[in-house]
Design a protein around this motif. Sequence first.
Motif, PDB file in Angstrom:
ATOM      1  N   ASN A   1      35.577 -28.891  37.177  1.00 18.84           N
ATOM      2  CA  ASN A   1      36.236 -29.049  35.881  1.00 18.84           C
ATOM      3  C   ASN A   1      36.121 -30.477  35.360  1.00 18.84           C
ATOM      4  O   ASN A   1      36.026 -30.698  34.142  1.00 18.84           O
ATOM      5  CB  ASN A   1      37.705 -28.644  36.004  1.00 18.84           C
ATOM      6  N   MET A   2      36.129 -31.459  36.257  1.00 19.86           N
ATOM      7  CA  MET A   2      35.961 -32.849  35.835  1.00 19.86           C
ATOM      8  C   MET A   2      34.617 -33.042  35.133  1.00 19.86           C
ATOM      9  O   MET A   2      34.518 -33.732  34.106  1.00 19.86           O
ATOM     10  CB  MET A   2      36.074 -33.786  37.039  1.00 19.86           C
ATOM     11  N   GLY A   3      33.573 -32.431  35.688  1.00 21.96           N
ATOM     12  CA  GLY A   3      32.260 -32.517  35.054  1.00 21.96           C
ATOM     13  C   GLY A   3      32.227 -31.833  33.705  1.00 21.96           C
ATOM     14  O   GLY A   3      31.635 -32.335  32.739  1.00 21.96           O
ATOM     15  N   ALA A   4      32.887 -30.666  33.617  1.00 29.12           N
ATOM     16  CA  ALA A   4      32.934 -29.942  32.346  1.00 29.12           C
ATOM     17  C   ALA A   4      33.712 -30.723  31.293  1.00 29.12           C
ATOM     18  O   ALA A   4      33.319 -30.790  30.123  1.00 29.12           O
ATOM     19  CB  ALA A   4      33.557 -28.562  32.568  1.00 29.12           C
ATOM     20  N   GLN A   5      34.832 -31.324  31.702  1.00 33.08           N
ATOM     21  CA  GLN A   5      35.639 -32.099  30.758  1.00 33.08           C
ATOM     22  C   GLN A   5      34.891 -33.337  30.271  1.00 33.08           C
ATOM     23  O   GLN A   5      35.010 -33.730  29.100  1.00 33.08           O
ATOM     24  CB  GLN A   5      36.964 -32.518  31.414  1.00 33.08           C
ATOM     25  N   LYS A   6      34.109 -33.930  31.152  1.00 31.12           N
ATOM     26  CA  LYS A   6      33.299 -35.087  30.729  1.00 31.12           C
ATOM     27  C   LYS A   6      32.267 -34.650  29.698  1.00 31.12           C
ATOM     28  O   LYS A   6      31.959 -35.388  28.750  1.00 31.12           O
ATOM     29  CB  LYS A   6      32.620 -35.727  31.939  1.00 31.12           C
ATOM     30  N   ALA A   7      31.728 -33.448  29.864  1.00 29.02           N
ATOM     31  CA  ALA A   7      30.770 -32.923  28.889  1.00 29.02           C
ATOM     32  C   ALA A   7      31.435 -32.667  27.538  1.00 29.02           C
ATOM     33  O   ALA A   7      30.810 -32.855  26.490  1.00 29.02           O
ATOM     34  CB  ALA A   7      30.137 -31.644  29.426  1.00 29.02           C
ATOM     35  N   VAL A   8      32.692 -32.238  27.553  1.00 27.57           N
ATOM     36  CA  VAL A   8      33.440 -32.080  26.302  1.00 27.57           C
ATOM     37  C   VAL A   8      33.514 -33.426  25.578  1.00 27.57           C
ATOM     38  O   VAL A   8      33.257 -33.531  24.373  1.00 27.57           O
ATOM     39  CB  VAL A   8      34.857 -31.538  26.571  1.00 27.57           C
TER      40      VAL A   8
END
Length: 379
Positions: free
Chosen positions: A84-91
């Motif tokens: 999720n940290m990676g996904a949030q960084k992509a956001v």
Amino acid sequence: MRRKVVSVMLAAAMCASMTACGGGSSAPAESKAETQAPAAEGGEAQAPAEGEEAKEGGNSGAAVRVCVVYTGNLGDKSYNDSCNMGAQKAVEDFGIELKSLEGTTAEEWEANLVAACEEGYDLIIGASSNIADYITEHGPNYPDTKFAVIDTTVDLPNVESISFAQNQGSFLAGAAAALFTQKTDIKNVNEEHIIGWVGGMDIPVLHDFYTGYEQGAKYVDPDIQILQAFAGTWTDPLKGKELTLAQYEQGADIVMNVASGTGVGILEAAKEADKYAIGVDLDQDNDQPGHVLTSMVKRVDNACYLVIESVVNGTFEGGSTKYLSLTEGGVSLTDFSVMKEALGDQFPQDIVDTCEELAEKIKSGEIVVENYEGFGPQA
């Protein structure tokens, strides 16, 4: 026919989500979903203006729509939170539209995947190997959808697979554990050379973890005894604590956690028994300070972020497999700094020095860490 099957599955998923949870009920838990639009300055979620590009030089028009399907729950302070940290960084970086689907049963995992397929996302990420079979089954029905799977390989033209050399990181963790159990001058480290390992579900990727852990421990001490247990779940901290306390009672000084949300209980057991543990996936050294020697970090966040970036930039490679080893920074140990602070002058610096030397030998090829069958760069 495909639409009919999908409709039946979605209806079943809706029925499951409406079933009340009663004591002792075997009904699956309700799936959790979170949709997040790109974050504007100040942290408020906000959709992009009409015609705004997701990223300069990337996809034009509407933001790239990404759905991550988890085989567990967020808040595990481990594997899922890392993804999720990676996904949030992509956001934040690319202005994507993100949806997260959580589930704890096989029925939920498949229903969530099919629901995401029907919603027409640009990219669907299966966050763990538990979902690989469902991508294999349903992916061909959605040839225009891009899929990614983390922690395993799916051989389809619209799927990018990303896996890790968790055996290499675990080799270092096993070596650290074997060295630590010899330090009888440290509080509650006994004379016996026994270490432990507790996993979540009994699945192949965890056996790749254990293969490396065992090899690393026996590289240091060929006669060491290793206790192994599986909780059979990713979401039961009490079960994790129970299994870990049992291993301490059998003489283990230190136990490696490889159990996602169940692992919260493993670390709690270390504190309760005044013993020691090794964290996993994220840096868990501060979860129970003074009781977590180090953590075997697995950069699931990087895997998630990089595959989203590839879709945004138009460089997604379906049918490809990426293998992130120690050399690429895909796995590593934390720096032991929390335990150094807890133990002060008593901290055994030779563990750090030895692990650094072993890491260099793995990178150079002097030490070849064994894989569990079906894993490795050529798998």
